[in-house]
Design a protein around this motif. Structure first.
Motif, PDB file in Angstrom:
ATOM      1  N   PRO A 223       0.830  -1.214   0.000  1.00 10.08           N
ATOM      2  CA  PRO A 223       0.000   0.000   0.000  1.00 10.08           C
ATOM      3  C   PRO A 223       0.860   1.257   0.000  1.00 10.08           C
ATOM      4  N   SER A 224       0.619   2.132  -0.944  1.00 12.01           N
ATOM      5  CA  SER A 224       1.275   3.446  -0.985  1.00 12.01           C
ATOM      6  C   SER A 224       0.292   4.452  -1.578  1.00 12.01           C
ATOM      7  N   SER A 233       2.957   0.113  -4.568  1.00 12.91           N
ATOM      8  CA  SER A 233       4.346  -0.069  -4.986  1.00 12.91           C
ATOM      9  C   SER A 233       4.590  -1.574  -5.003  1.00 12.91           C
ATOM     10  N   VAL A 249       4.834   7.086  -6.620  1.00 13.51           N
ATOM     11  CA  VAL A 249       5.076   7.614  -5.280  1.00 13.51           C
ATOM     12  C   VAL A 249       5.981   8.844  -5.370  1.00 13.51           C
ATOM     13  N   ALA A 271      -1.998  11.737   2.254  1.00 12.80           N
ATOM     14  CA  ALA A 271      -1.633  10.325   2.149  1.00 12.80           C
ATOM     15  C   ALA A 271      -0.428  10.142   1.230  1.00 12.80           C
ATOM     16  N   SER A 275       3.019   8.189   2.097  1.00 11.86           N
ATOM     17  CA  SER A 275       3.466   7.061   1.271  1.00 11.86           C
ATOM     18  C   SER A 275       4.862   7.300   0.719  1.00 11.86           C
ATOM     19  N   ARG A 276       5.163   8.538   0.410  1.00 15.99           N
ATOM     20  CA  ARG A 276       6.496   8.862  -0.107  1.00 15.99           C
ATOM     21  C   ARG A 276       7.557   8.589   0.963  1.00 15.99           C
ATOM     22  N   TRP A 278       7.243   6.454   3.405  1.00 17.43           N
ATOM     23  CA  TRP A 278       7.343   5.000   3.510  1.00 17.43           C
ATOM     24  C   TRP A 278       8.222   4.433   2.403  1.00 17.43           C
ATOM     25  N   ALA A 279       7.998   4.879   1.175  1.00 20.57           N
ATOM     26  CA  ALA A 279       8.729   4.333   0.025  1.00 20.57           C
ATOM     27  C   ALA A 279      10.220   4.592   0.140  1.00 20.57           C
TER      28      ALA A 279
END
Length: 315
Positions: A223-224, A233, A249, A271, A275-276, A278-279
């Motif tokens: 999930p991203s 991703s 992302v 969000a 997510s960025r 996280w990636a």
């Protein structure tokens, strides 16, 4: 991870697989202030100076980007990750993708792959420049470009785009359930109708829940969300080696230094920012070979952590 002699053609070895970039469009003259609504000109100029000429025009300061797909060949399968923009599509809201006539399939053929050879198509999300070659025009109809492939994508992405295309009120309920914060924009219209519906009608779709689990051998959808409602991703493991397909992302190396800057195409900015982060963390922690969709140059690289910041190195 061994990089083979095909690097000049944009190919990399990951375990038993070869991953090859299949170009569609080279984008020049991108104004960073238009691409990134939160762009700060002073901070941006400093970061732009650190980038190579393949990512920024040194004279004008304008950014360079790419649109392409990634071909993954293993000993027993041929896979495409995202399918770029496609020819002949009605995209009046995004002129650069409107009525394209690009030799994408010829480029695929040049590396020995015909449309009928593709076994899997994996979509990070359902946007115009990631799902377009799902279909090709035959007369007045759109038909699957890869007729023997299974197309794998998010069930939530499909449901949301279907609700928007049908102009029902159910899109609001899907947004509420996703709980991604304020919405900044909607997906470009027309993509679901010409690039997804024919896949559904042909019975070629496999809709999945994006939860980090392995959905096809070696491939996991992480999930991203934020750029789209259920953006994924895609991680790929083979013989102990790891690659990560970022999708959208990040759109440019500039965002590695400034992950707080969302692109103007991000549908749910809060969000997308999360997510960025996280990636970048995931790529740095795993040492993944990162395969991007809009970075220019080789479009592949690695992320390194530098304190609380990150850096990008093309490979």
């Amino acid at each position: 991870m061994e990089q083979d002699t095909e690097q000049a053609l944009g190919s990399y070895r990951v375990g038993a697989a070869t991953i090859t970039k299949i170009p569609e469009l080279a984008l020049e003259g991108i104004d960073a202030a238009l691409l990134y609504p939160e762009y700060d000109s002073e901070a941006g100029a400093e970061e732009v100076r650190k980038l190579g000429p393949g990512s920024v025009d040194r004279q004008t300061g304008l950014l360079r980007q790419s649109v392409h797909a990634w071909l993954v060949t293993t000993p027993d399968r041929i896979i495409l990750v995202d399918t770029a923009s496609g020819n002949d599509k009605e995209r009046p809201g995004l002129a650069v993708l409107h009525h394209l006539n690009e030799p994408f399939l010829e480029r695929l053929s040049a590396v020995g792959v015909a449309p009928g050879d593709v076994d899997l198509v994996l979509l990070t999300h359902i946007h115009a420049d990631h799902a377009g070659w799902n279909t090709s025009k035959l007369g007045e109809r759109w038909i699957p470009t890869f007729p023997n492939a299974r197309y794998v994508f998010s069930a939530r992405e499909r449901a949301y785009n279907a609700a928007l295309a049908a102009a029902t009120s159910s899109d609001a309920a899907i947004r509420a359930k996703a709980s991604l914060g304020p919405m900044a924009r909607l997906p470009l219209p027309g993509v679901f109708e010409d690039s997804v519906v024919p896949i559904l009608e042909a019975g070629l779709a496999r809709e999945i829940v994006v939860d980090g689990s392995e959905v096809e051998e070696g491939f996991s959808f992480f999930p991203s969300p934020g750029h789209s409602i259920d953006h994924a991703s895609i991680g790929f493991r083979s013989e102990g080696e790891y690659a990560l397909f970022w999708g959208d992302v990040l759109h440019h190396p500039l965002q590695v230094a400034r992950p707080d800057w969302n692109s103007t195409y991000c549908e749910f900015p809060q969000a997308a920012t999360a997510s960025r982060q996280w990636a970048l963390n995931h790529a740095a922690e795993t040492g993944a070979l990162v395969l991007t969709t809009h970075f220019a140059e080789t479009s592949a690289g690695r992320v390194r952590r530098d304190g609380s910041a990150f850096s990008w190195q093309f490979v």
